[in-house]
Design a protein around this motif. Structure first.
Motif, PDB file in Angstrom:
ATOM      1  N   ILE A 155     -39.038 -51.161 -28.772  1.00  0.00           N
ATOM      2  CA  ILE A 155     -40.019 -51.849 -27.916  1.00  0.00           C
ATOM      3  C   ILE A 155     -41.178 -52.363 -28.749  1.00  0.00           C
ATOM      4  O   ILE A 155     -41.613 -53.510 -28.594  1.00  0.00           O
ATOM      5  CB  ILE A 155     -40.502 -50.913 -26.788  1.00  0.00           C
ATOM      6  CG1 ILE A 155     -39.394 -50.676 -25.777  1.00  0.00           C
ATOM      7  CG2 ILE A 155     -41.753 -51.473 -26.108  1.00  0.00           C
ATOM      8  CD1 ILE A 155     -39.681 -49.573 -24.773  1.00  0.00           C
ATOM      9  N   GLN A 156     -41.685 -51.525 -29.664  1.00  0.00           N
ATOM     10  CA  GLN A 156     -42.799 -51.952 -30.510  1.00  0.00           C
ATOM     11  C   GLN A 156     -42.377 -53.103 -31.426  1.00  0.00           C
ATOM     12  O   GLN A 156     -43.140 -54.040 -31.641  1.00  0.00           O
ATOM     13  CB  GLN A 156     -43.318 -50.769 -31.344  1.00  0.00           C
ATOM     14  CG  GLN A 156     -44.565 -51.089 -32.117  1.00  0.00           C
ATOM     15  CD  GLN A 156     -45.711 -51.520 -31.211  1.00  0.00           C
ATOM     16  OE1 GLN A 156     -45.975 -50.892 -30.196  1.00  0.00           O
ATOM     17  NE2 GLN A 156     -46.394 -52.589 -31.567  1.00  0.00           N
ATOM     18  N   ARG A 157     -41.146 -53.041 -31.945  1.00  0.00           N
ATOM     19  CA  ARG A 157     -40.655 -54.115 -32.809  1.00  0.00           C
ATOM     20  C   ARG A 157     -40.592 -55.428 -32.035  1.00  0.00           C
ATOM     21  O   ARG A 157     -41.006 -56.484 -32.530  1.00  0.00           O
ATOM     22  CB  ARG A 157     -39.272 -53.753 -33.363  1.00  0.00           C
ATOM     23  CG  ARG A 157     -38.725 -54.751 -34.370  1.00  0.00           C
ATOM     24  CD  ARG A 157     -37.313 -54.392 -34.795  1.00  0.00           C
ATOM     25  NE  ARG A 157     -36.354 -54.592 -33.729  1.00  0.00           N
ATOM     26  CZ  ARG A 157     -35.847 -55.771 -33.367  1.00  0.00           C
ATOM     27  NH1 ARG A 157     -36.227 -56.863 -33.961  1.00  0.00           N
ATOM     28  NH2 ARG A 157     -34.960 -55.857 -32.397  1.00  0.00           N
ATOM     29  N   ARG A 158     -40.119 -55.367 -30.791  1.00  0.00           N
ATOM     30  CA  ARG A 158     -40.023 -56.589 -29.982  1.00  0.00           C
ATOM     31  C   ARG A 158     -41.411 -57.097 -29.578  1.00  0.00           C
ATOM     32  O   ARG A 158     -41.634 -58.302 -29.541  1.00  0.00           O
ATOM     33  CB  ARG A 158     -39.160 -56.345 -28.757  1.00  0.00           C
ATOM     34  CG  ARG A 158     -37.698 -56.177 -29.150  1.00  0.00           C
ATOM     35  CD  ARG A 158     -36.804 -56.050 -27.980  1.00  0.00           C
ATOM     36  NE  ARG A 158     -35.434 -55.843 -28.439  1.00  0.00           N
ATOM     37  CZ  ARG A 158     -34.385 -56.236 -27.770  1.00  0.00           C
ATOM     38  NH1 ARG A 158     -34.527 -56.858 -26.627  1.00  0.00           N
ATOM     39  NH2 ARG A 158     -33.187 -56.009 -28.227  1.00  0.00           N
ATOM     40  N   LYS A 159     -42.346 -56.189 -29.292  1.00  0.00           N
ATOM     41  CA  LYS A 159     -43.712 -56.619 -28.992  1.00  0.00           C
ATOM     42  C   LYS A 159     -44.329 -57.314 -30.201  1.00  0.00           C
ATOM     43  O   LYS A 159     -45.021 -58.321 -30.061  1.00  0.00           O
ATOM     44  CB  LYS A 159     -44.575 -55.426 -28.577  1.00  0.00           C
ATOM     45  CG  LYS A 159     -44.331 -54.955 -27.168  1.00  0.00           C
ATOM     46  CD  LYS A 159     -45.256 -53.800 -26.813  1.00  0.00           C
ATOM     47  CE  LYS A 159     -45.043 -53.333 -25.398  1.00  0.00           C
ATOM     48  NZ  LYS A 159     -45.921 -52.195 -25.065  1.00  0.00           N
ATOM     49  N   ASP A 160     -44.076 -56.761 -31.391  1.00  0.00           N
ATOM     50  CA  ASP A 160     -44.581 -57.394 -32.616  1.00  0.00           C
ATOM     51  C   ASP A 160     -43.969 -58.772 -32.809  1.00  0.00           C
ATOM     52  O   ASP A 160     -44.655 -59.720 -33.191  1.00  0.00           O
ATOM     53  CB  ASP A 160     -44.294 -56.513 -33.837  1.00  0.00           C
ATOM     54  CG  ASP A 160     -45.102 -55.220 -33.840  1.00  0.00           C
ATOM     55  OD1 ASP A 160     -46.096 -55.136 -33.091  1.00  0.00           O
ATOM     56  OD2 ASP A 160     -44.731 -54.293 -34.587  1.00  0.00           O
ATOM     57  N   ALA A 161     -42.665 -58.883 -32.536  1.00  0.00           N
ATOM     58  CA  ALA A 161     -41.997 -60.181 -32.673  1.00  0.00           C
ATOM     59  C   ALA A 161     -42.571 -61.188 -31.673  1.00  0.00           C
ATOM     60  O   ALA A 161     -42.796 -62.351 -32.025  1.00  0.00           O
ATOM     61  CB  ALA A 161     -40.492 -60.025 -32.466  1.00  0.00           C
ATOM     62  N   ILE A 162     -42.842 -60.748 -30.448  1.00  0.00           N
ATOM     63  CA  ILE A 162     -43.436 -61.638 -29.442  1.00  0.00           C
ATOM     64  C   ILE A 162     -44.820 -62.081 -29.886  1.00  0.00           C
ATOM     65  O   ILE A 162     -45.183 -63.253 -29.759  1.00  0.00           O
ATOM     66  CB  ILE A 162     -43.479 -60.940 -28.064  1.00  0.00           C
ATOM     67  CG1 ILE A 162     -42.063 -60.816 -27.496  1.00  0.00           C
ATOM     68  CG2 ILE A 162     -44.388 -61.680 -27.094  1.00  0.00           C
ATOM     69  CD1 ILE A 162     -41.963 -59.946 -26.258  1.00  0.00           C
ATOM     70  N   ILE A 168     -45.916 -62.345 -32.943  1.00  0.00           N
ATOM     71  CA  ILE A 168     -45.751 -63.302 -34.039  1.00  0.00           C
ATOM     72  C   ILE A 168     -45.347 -64.670 -33.493  1.00  0.00           C
ATOM     73  O   ILE A 168     -45.871 -65.703 -33.916  1.00  0.00           O
ATOM     74  CB  ILE A 168     -44.717 -62.776 -35.060  1.00  0.00           C
ATOM     75  CG1 ILE A 168     -45.306 -61.595 -35.820  1.00  0.00           C
ATOM     76  CG2 ILE A 168     -44.280 -63.867 -36.019  1.00  0.00           C
ATOM     77  CD1 ILE A 168     -44.308 -60.842 -36.664  1.00  0.00           C
ATOM     78  N   LEU A 169     -44.419 -64.682 -32.541  1.00  0.00           N
ATOM     79  CA  LEU A 169     -43.988 -65.951 -31.957  1.00  0.00           C
ATOM     80  C   LEU A 169     -45.121 -66.639 -31.195  1.00  0.00           C
ATOM     81  O   LEU A 169     -45.257 -67.864 -31.262  1.00  0.00           O
ATOM     82  CB  LEU A 169     -42.790 -65.724 -31.034  1.00  0.00           C
ATOM     83  CG  LEU A 169     -41.481 -65.364 -31.735  1.00  0.00           C
ATOM     84  CD1 LEU A 169     -40.430 -64.963 -30.711  1.00  0.00           C
ATOM     85  CD2 LEU A 169     -40.994 -66.497 -32.594  1.00  0.00           C
ATOM     86  N   GLU A 170     -45.929 -65.865 -30.477  1.00  0.00           N
ATOM     87  CA  GLU A 170     -47.063 -66.454 -29.772  1.00  0.00           C
ATOM     88  C   GLU A 170     -48.069 -67.040 -30.756  1.00  0.00           C
ATOM     89  O   GLU A 170     -48.623 -68.116 -30.526  1.00  0.00           O
ATOM     90  CB  GLU A 170     -47.738 -65.413 -28.881  1.00  0.00           C
ATOM     91  CG  GLU A 170     -46.944 -65.098 -27.627  1.00  0.00           C
ATOM     92  CD  GLU A 170     -47.554 -63.970 -26.810  1.00  0.00           C
ATOM     93  OE1 GLU A 170     -48.444 -63.248 -27.322  1.00  0.00           O
ATOM     94  OE2 GLU A 170     -47.137 -63.812 -25.653  1.00  0.00           O
ATOM     95  N   THR A 171     -48.309 -66.347 -31.871  1.00  0.00           N
ATOM     96  CA  THR A 171     -49.206 -66.861 -32.896  1.00  0.00           C
ATOM     97  C   THR A 171     -48.645 -68.135 -33.505  1.00  0.00           C
ATOM     98  O   THR A 171     -49.364 -69.120 -33.700  1.00  0.00           O
ATOM     99  CB  THR A 171     -49.419 -65.797 -33.995  1.00  0.00           C
ATOM    100  OG1 THR A 171     -49.912 -64.603 -33.395  1.00  0.00           O
ATOM    101  CG2 THR A 171     -50.386 -66.281 -35.046  1.00  0.00           C
ATOM    102  N   ASP A 172     -47.354 -68.122 -33.780  1.00  0.00           N
ATOM    103  CA  ASP A 172     -46.702 -69.304 -34.341  1.00  0.00           C
ATOM    104  C   ASP A 172     -46.797 -70.475 -33.367  1.00  0.00           C
ATOM    105  O   ASP A 172     -47.070 -71.605 -33.766  1.00  0.00           O
ATOM    106  CB  ASP A 172     -45.243 -68.977 -34.659  1.00  0.00           C
ATOM    107  CG  ASP A 172     -44.584 -70.012 -35.537  1.00  0.00           C
ATOM    108  OD1 ASP A 172     -45.281 -70.595 -36.385  1.00  0.00           O
ATOM    109  OD2 ASP A 172     -43.373 -70.242 -35.368  1.00  0.00           O
TER     110      ASP A 172
END
Length: 134
Positions: free
Chosen positions: A43-50, A52-56
């Motif tokens: 869950i934390q890995r996916r939150k981090d990925a989200i 990063i994607l939002e920042t991108d």
């Protein structure tokens, strides 16, 4: 004396059973805790990925970046800023006819496609088996 030995054996069996049950329960608890920890890490890995994607996405959609791309690719993207006269109010829109059925649009679309009706054009999509003789 025999009675005492039978009772002792029975108590030892109960104690061994209790120890076995306790070990099994502890093992199941440890396994469940490991699964929970693994799920929390995922869950934390996916939150981090989200994040990063939002920042991108935020970086990609910055107006100055889009403006520079518009300048670079002006020949491929003939875009112009919106003018105030391109906006309309809801009251300015024409009303939709309620009871009139018009087939003019359908006729125009069929003419563009080079067809005179909506009949089957022989294209097989694989979703419906072809009947014999067609």
């Amino acid at each position: 004396m025999k009675m005492f030995r039978l009772r002792d054996m029975l108590m030892v069996a109960v104690i061994v059973s209790a120890v076995g049950y306790t070990y099994t329960a502890k093992h199941q608890t440890d396994t469940t805790l490991e699964e929970i920890a693994r799920a929390e890490r995922e869950i934390q890995r996916r939150k981090d990925a989200i994040e990063i994607l939002e920042t991108d996405w935020s970086l990609m959609t910055q107006p100055h970046r889009l403006q520079s791309h518009l300048k670079t690719f002006r020949s491929q993207l003939p875009l112009e800023p919106l003018r105030p006269d391109q906006y309309a109010r809801v009251g300015q829109l024409p009303e939709r006819p309620l009871d009139e059925t018009s087939e003019e649009g359908l006729d125009e679309a069929l003419a563009i496609l080079g067809r005179d009706s909506l009949s089957h054009d022989g294209v097989m999509t694989g979703s419906i088996p072809q009947e014999a003789g067609q």
